[in-house]
Design a protein around this motif. Structure first.
Motif, PDB file in Angstrom:
ATOM      1  N   GLU A  77       0.698  -0.971  -0.103  1.00  0.00           N
ATOM      2  CA  GLU A  77      -0.044   0.034  -0.114  1.00  0.00           C
ATOM      3  C   GLU A  77       0.988   1.436   0.020  1.00  0.00           C
ATOM      4  O   GLU A  77       0.483   2.266   0.739  1.00  0.00           O
ATOM      5  CB  GLU A  77      -0.921   0.027   1.271  1.00  0.00           C
ATOM      6  N   GLU A  78       1.733   1.383  -0.639  1.00  0.00           N
ATOM      7  CA  GLU A  78       2.795   2.478  -0.761  1.00  0.00           C
ATOM      8  C   GLU A  78       2.987   2.864  -2.225  1.00  0.00           C
ATOM      9  O   GLU A  78       3.428   4.132  -2.368  1.00  0.00           O
ATOM     10  CB  GLU A  78       4.153   2.218  -0.190  1.00  0.00           C
ATOM     11  N   TYR A  79       2.869   1.966  -2.938  1.00  0.00           N
ATOM     12  CA  TYR A  79       3.170   2.287  -4.632  1.00  0.00           C
ATOM     13  C   TYR A  79       2.123   1.926  -5.451  1.00  0.00           C
ATOM     14  O   TYR A  79       1.560   0.622  -5.527  1.00  0.00           O
ATOM     15  CB  TYR A  79       4.631   1.564  -5.055  1.00  0.00           C
ATOM     16  N   PHE A  80       1.219   2.856  -5.935  1.00  0.00           N
ATOM     17  CA  PHE A  80       0.085   2.577  -6.529  1.00  0.00           C
ATOM     18  C   PHE A  80       0.096   2.628  -8.219  1.00  0.00           C
ATOM     19  O   PHE A  80      -0.725   2.646  -8.847  1.00  0.00           O
ATOM     20  CB  PHE A  80      -1.135   3.389  -6.142  1.00  0.00           C
ATOM     21  N   GLU A  81       1.499   2.833  -8.687  1.00  0.00           N
ATOM     22  CA  GLU A  81       1.676   3.114 -10.113  1.00  0.00           C
ATOM     23  C   GLU A  81       1.182   1.744 -10.931  1.00  0.00           C
ATOM     24  O   GLU A  81       0.833   1.960 -12.051  1.00  0.00           O
ATOM     25  CB  GLU A  81       3.206   3.685 -10.343  1.00  0.00           C
ATOM     26  N   ILE A  82       1.326   0.546 -10.232  1.00  0.00           N
ATOM     27  CA  ILE A  82       1.009  -0.787 -11.008  1.00  0.00           C
ATOM     28  C   ILE A  82      -0.552  -0.496 -11.135  1.00  0.00           C
ATOM     29  O   ILE A  82      -1.000  -0.938 -12.066  1.00  0.00           O
ATOM     30  CB  ILE A  82       1.390  -1.682 -10.289  1.00  0.00           C
ATOM     31  N   ASP A  83      -1.409  -0.214 -10.100  1.00  0.00           N
ATOM     32  CA  ASP A  83      -2.683  -0.058 -10.419  1.00  0.00           C
ATOM     33  C   ASP A  83      -3.089   0.851 -11.559  1.00  0.00           C
ATOM     34  O   ASP A  83      -3.938   0.611 -12.097  1.00  0.00           O
ATOM     35  CB  ASP A  83      -3.298   0.466  -9.158  1.00  0.00           C
ATOM     36  N   SER A  84      -2.440   2.000 -11.486  1.00  0.00           N
ATOM     37  CA  SER A  84      -2.668   2.879 -12.458  1.00  0.00           C
ATOM     38  C   SER A  84      -2.432   2.473 -13.715  1.00  0.00           C
ATOM     39  O   SER A  84      -3.377   2.757 -14.751  1.00  0.00           O
ATOM     40  CB  SER A  84      -2.116   4.500 -12.271  1.00  0.00           C
ATOM     41  N   TYR A  85      -1.514   1.738 -14.080  1.00  0.00           N
ATOM     42  CA  TYR A  85      -1.175   0.988 -15.302  1.00  0.00           C
ATOM     43  C   TYR A  85      -1.955   0.194 -15.825  1.00  0.00           C
ATOM     44  O   TYR A  85      -2.656   0.250 -16.940  1.00  0.00           O
ATOM     45  CB  TYR A  85       0.453   0.580 -15.111  1.00  0.00           C
TER      46      TYR A  85
END
Lengths: 287, 281, 122
Positions: B222-230
Motif C-alpha cells: 500500500e505504498e506504490y500505486f503506479e501498477i494499479d494506475s497502469y
C-alpha cells in the motif's frame, strides 16, 4: 589496465541492481554498464540522457512469397524449429537458420535483416552508462550483452577511465555467460533463503568453470540468520570470501520508489554497510 | 488447462506463486502437474520436495564430420547462419556453443560427410509430492542454450491435468519457449518502479504471444500505486495481492510452502484459480 | 603473399579498423605485386560468430597474414589453426601498417586480445 567488476546473483530479486546503483554513487571515475538487456532497470535510478543510439541486428527474418510458392512442403519438412505451418513462417518460432531459404526449389523465400534491439551510450549524474533494450520476444541477448560490454570498455579506454561496473542478468545461461567472461572480478549478491543458497552454488560453479574470481555479498542477512550462517559456511568451504552483509531493510524499496540510490537516500546502518561493501570490493580490485 | 507463471523481473515470487498454487489446488483434489521451466536456476523442487523417480539426460544434436568423406569444400561453413563452422584446407573446426542444431550442414553437405551427434546440455528430473506430478529441467553449468531443454520438458505436458508452468525471468528466448502454448499467463510483479518497468515488458511479450493474462501483485505494501494506475489504463485485471509480510518471507527462506503453514491461503489460491478460469471464458 | 588488414575504408590511406570480426572490411594486399583489393566484411552484422565468419572470408581469399587491432578467441583459434600469422594492437593508416610490417616492426600475437570468450560470444 581497465578493471571490470560484474555483479551477478543467479537468483533474481536479491537486490543486485539496487546495490549497483549505490556503487554508481560511491565509485569515482567509472563507466556503468547494464547487461540485463531483457529487463533493464538500472536506468530507472541513474536516469540517463541518451547521447548515442545504435541498432542491434539479430538473425535474418524469412518470409514466403505466396505468389511464387508452389506449396511443395520442403521447407516445413526441413524446419527443425516447427516454425513453418501452412506455408507461412512464424517469426516467433523461427531461429533464422535459413535452411528453408536455401532449400526452396523455386526460390520463393525472401530474407531481410532484422533489427532486434538497440543499445545506448548515455550521460548520467554518476558518469557514463552503456545500456540496451532488446526488442520484445527477440533472441540473441547474449550477443547484445557482449556488444554493450565491448562499447563500455572502448569508451573507458578512450577516456582513460580505469573502472567498469557491470550489472549482470539473472540465471546462468547465455546472457550471464556473456556478461562474466573476461571480467576481472564477480560479486555475487545472494540472500539467506534455500533458493538463494541453491542458486549461489550454481553461479559459483559457473565462475569456477570460467576461472573467474568471485566474492559474495549476503543481502537481507537478518531475514534468516541460520541460513546466513549456512551460506557463510558454504563460501568458506569453497574458499570464496564474503565481503559484505546487508540487512533486510525497507529503505531499499523506499529509495527505489524515490528513484535514488540507497546510499543517497539515507545515511543509516544499511547505507553504512553498503559503503563498507563497496570499500572491500574496491580494495580487492586494486590488490 | 496450461497456466504459466511469468514476470519480466526476477525475484518477484514466480516460484512461490507456482508452488503454492499447485499445492493448494492439489489439496482440493485437482489433478495437477507442475513443470519448473526455469532451467537455469530451478527452485520449485526446493519447495515441492519431490521423490525423484526419473532422471533423463537431454541432448542437443551437433554436427560430426567424417574426415574420410570431407573434401573441405566449405559449403557447410557457408550456409551456417550461426557461423559455428570454419573450414580450411585439411581442417574443419566446429564451435558447438554457437550451433543451433538446425541440421542444415548435414542436409546440404555435397559429400554426405556430416552426421549428428548428441551433446548433453542438461537433465530432466521428474517425480511427485502432495499428489502433484512434478518435473524440472536443469541446465548443465557452462551451457548456454536453455530453450531445447525447456522444449523437451514441455513434452511431458498432460493436457488432461491442470498444468502449471514456472517460467524463467526476462522476455527473451527461454521465457518465450516456456510461455508459448499456454492457455493463460499469470504475471507476478512487485510494487516498485523496477517491478512496473519489467511488468510492462512482460505485457508486451504476452501481446506478441497472444496469451491471455492477468496480474498478481506480490509483497503488496500500500505504498506504490503506479501498477494499479497502469493496469487500469491498460485494462488489465489484478486478480490477487499478497501482502508484504515478514512471516511469508521467513517461511520462504526456509524453503517451505507458506500455504501449507498458513492454511487460510489455500482457499485464496483456489479463488485465484477460479478467477483465471473465469477470465479464460 | 597476401596480407589481410582490417580497414575502415577501401584504400591504403584508410585507418586500420581496431576490430577484427566486426571491422568494416579488409584490404587484401599482395606483397609481391604491391596490388590490393578491398573486401567488405560480410560478418559485420552477424548475430553470432562474427570472428569465425570474418576469418573464413580472409582465409578463402588466400591471406597468409592478418593485421588488425584486437582479435577475439574464436577468430584467433581458427586463424592460428589455419596457419595464419596474426599481428595485433595495430593503429594508423593501412599504408603505414604495411610499411611497418615490411620493416618487421609489428608485434605477432600469440593469444586472443579481447572478446568475451568462445562461450560467451554467441
Amino acid at each position: 589496465m581497465i578493471q571490470e567488476v560484474t555483479v551477478l546473483s543467479g537468483k533474481g530479486g536479491t537486490g543486485k541492481t539496487s546495490l549497483v546503483a549505490s556503487f554508481a554513487a560511491l565509485a569515482e571515475n567509472k563507466v556503468m554498464v547494464d547487461c540485463d538487456v531483457d529487463a533493464a532497470d538500472l536506468h530507472l535510478i541513474l536516469k540517463p540522457e541518451v547521447k548515442e543510439t545504435n541498432d542491434f541486428y539479430g538473425l535474418n527474418e524469412y518470409l514466403i512469397n505466396k505468389d511464387i510458392c508452389i506449396e511443395c512442403g520442403k521447407c516445413e519438412e526441413l524446419c527443425r524449429f516447427d516454425a513453418i505451418d501452412n506455408f507461412q513462417i512464424d517469426g516467433l518460432y523461427c531461429e533464422g537458420c535459413g535452411i528453408c531459404f536455401l532449400a526452396c526449389p523455386v526460390s520463393a523465400i525472401e530474407t531481410k535483416e532484422r533489427v532486434c534491439g538497440q543499445w545506448f551510450i548515455s550521460k548520467t549524474e554518476y558518469g557514463p552508462l552503456v545500456h540496451a533494450k532488446l526488442g520484445i520476444a527477440q533472441e540473441n541477448s547474449g550477443k547484445l550483452v557482449a556488444e554493450v560490454r565491448k562499447a563500455a570498455k572502448k569508451m573507458a579506454q578512450k577516456k582513460g577511465i580505469p573502472l567498469v561496473i557491470t550489472d549482470g542478468s539473472p540465471g546462468i545461461g547465455c546472457p550471464v555467460i556473456a556478461s562474466l567472461s573476461g571480467t576481472n572480478l564477480v560479486l555475487i549478491v545472494t540472500e539467506p533463503t534455500v533458493s538463494g543458497a541453491h542458486d549461489l552454488e550454481r553461479i559459483l560453479d559457473l565462475c569456477a568453470h570460467f576461472k573467474i574470481k568471485s566474492l559474495v555479498c549476503i543481502n537481507k542477512f537478518d531475514l534468516n540468520l541460520k541460513k546466513t550462517r549456512e551460506i557463510k559456511e558454504l563460501c568458506k568451504e569453497r574458499s570464496v570470501e564474503v565481503v559484505g552483509k546487508i540487512n533486510y531493510d525497507s529503505i531499499f524499496t523506499e529509495a527505489l520508489i524515490k528513484g535514488v540510490p540507497v546510499v543517497e537516500f539515507s545515511d543509516g546502518e544499511t547505507s553504512r554497510r553498503i559503503k563498507s561493501l563497496w570499500g572491500n570490493l574496491y580494495n580487492k580490485l586494486s590488490s | 488447462m496450461i497456466i504459466s507463471i511469468a514476470s519480466g523481473k526476477g525475484g518477484t515470487g514466480k516460484t512461490t506463486i507456482a508452488t503454492n498454487l499447485a499445492f493448494s489446488l492439489a489439496r482440493k483434489g485437482h489433478n495437477l502437474q507442475l513443470l519448473d521451466c526455469d532451467v537455469e536456476e530451478p527452485n520449485a523442487h526446493i519447495f515441492i520436495k519431490p521423490e525423484v523417480e526419473i532422471r533423463e539426460p537431454v541432448f542437443f544434436n551437433v554436427p560430426q564430420i567424417d574426415e574420410e568423406k570431407c573434401t573441405y569444400c566449405g559449403e557447410c561453413a557457408k550456409i551456417c547462419a550461426y557461423n559455428a563452422l570454419f573450414v580450411t584446407k585439411g581442417k574443419v573446426m566446429l564451435f558447438p556453443q554457437l550451433c543451433h542444431s538446425c541440421g542444415g550442414c548435414s542436409y546440404f553437405c555435397p559429400q554426405n560427410a556430416i552426421s549428428e551427434i548428441g551433446h548433453e546440455i542438461g537433465e530432466i528430473q521428474a517425480g511427485s509430492a502432495y499428489g502433484i506430478e512434478f518435473a524440472y529441467g536443469k541446465l548443465n553449468i557452462g551451457e548456454i542454450v536453455a530453450p531445447p531443454l525447456i522444449k523437451k520438458l514441455k513434452k511431458r505436458i498432460d493436457e488432461n491435468k491442470v498444468v502449471i508452468i514456472d517460467a524463467p525471468p526476462g522476455t527473451s528466448c527461454p521465457v518465450i519457449e516456456a510461455v508459448k502454448g499456454s492457455d493463460f499467463c499469470l504475471l507476478v510483479t512487485e510494487p516498485t518502479p523496477f517491478g512496473l518497468n519489467d511488468l510492462k515488458l512482460a505485457v508486451e511479450m504476452l501481446k506478441v504471444l497472444k496469451v491471455p493474462f492477468a496480474i498478481l501483485i506480490n509483497r503488496w505494501n500500500e505504498e506504490y500505486f503506479e501498477i494499479d494506475s497502469y493496469c487500469k489504463k491498460e485494462n488489465i485485471p489484478i486478480i490477487m495481492r499478497i501482502p508484504l509480510e515478514r512471516k511469508i518471507a521467513e517461511i520462504y527462506s526456509e524453503g517451505n510452502l507458506f500455504s501449507k503453514e498458513l492454511p487460510e491461503w489455500q482457499d485464496k489460491f483456489c479463488k485465484l484459480f477460479n478467477s483465471i478460469e473465469g477470465l479464460r471464458k | 603473399m597476401k596480407i589481410a588488414i582490417s580497414s575502415t575504408g577501401n584504400d591504403l590511406s584508410s585507418q586500420v579498423d581496431p576490430r577484427f570480426g566486426r571491422c568494416q572490411g579488409f584490404i587484401i594486399f599482395d606483397s609481391e605485386t604491391s596490388k590490393f583489393e578491398y573486401l567488405p566484411n560480410e560478418a559485420i552484422n552477424a548475430a553470432g560468430g562474427a570472428g569465425i565468419k570474418a576469418a573464413q572470408l580472409v582465409v578463402d581469399n588466400g591471406a597468409k597474414v592478418v593485421i588488425t587491432g584486437s582479435i577475439g578467441p574464436n577468430a584467433f583459434n581458427v586463424l592460428a589453426g589455419a596457419g595464419i600469422d596474426i599481428y595485433g594492437g595495430v593503429t594508423g593508416t593501412v599504408q603505414s601498417v604495411i610499411d611497418n610490417y615490411k620493416a618487421g616492426k609489428l608485434q605477432k600475437v600469440n593469444q586472443a586480445t579481447n572478446g568475451p570468450g568462445a562461450k560467451g560470444n554467441i
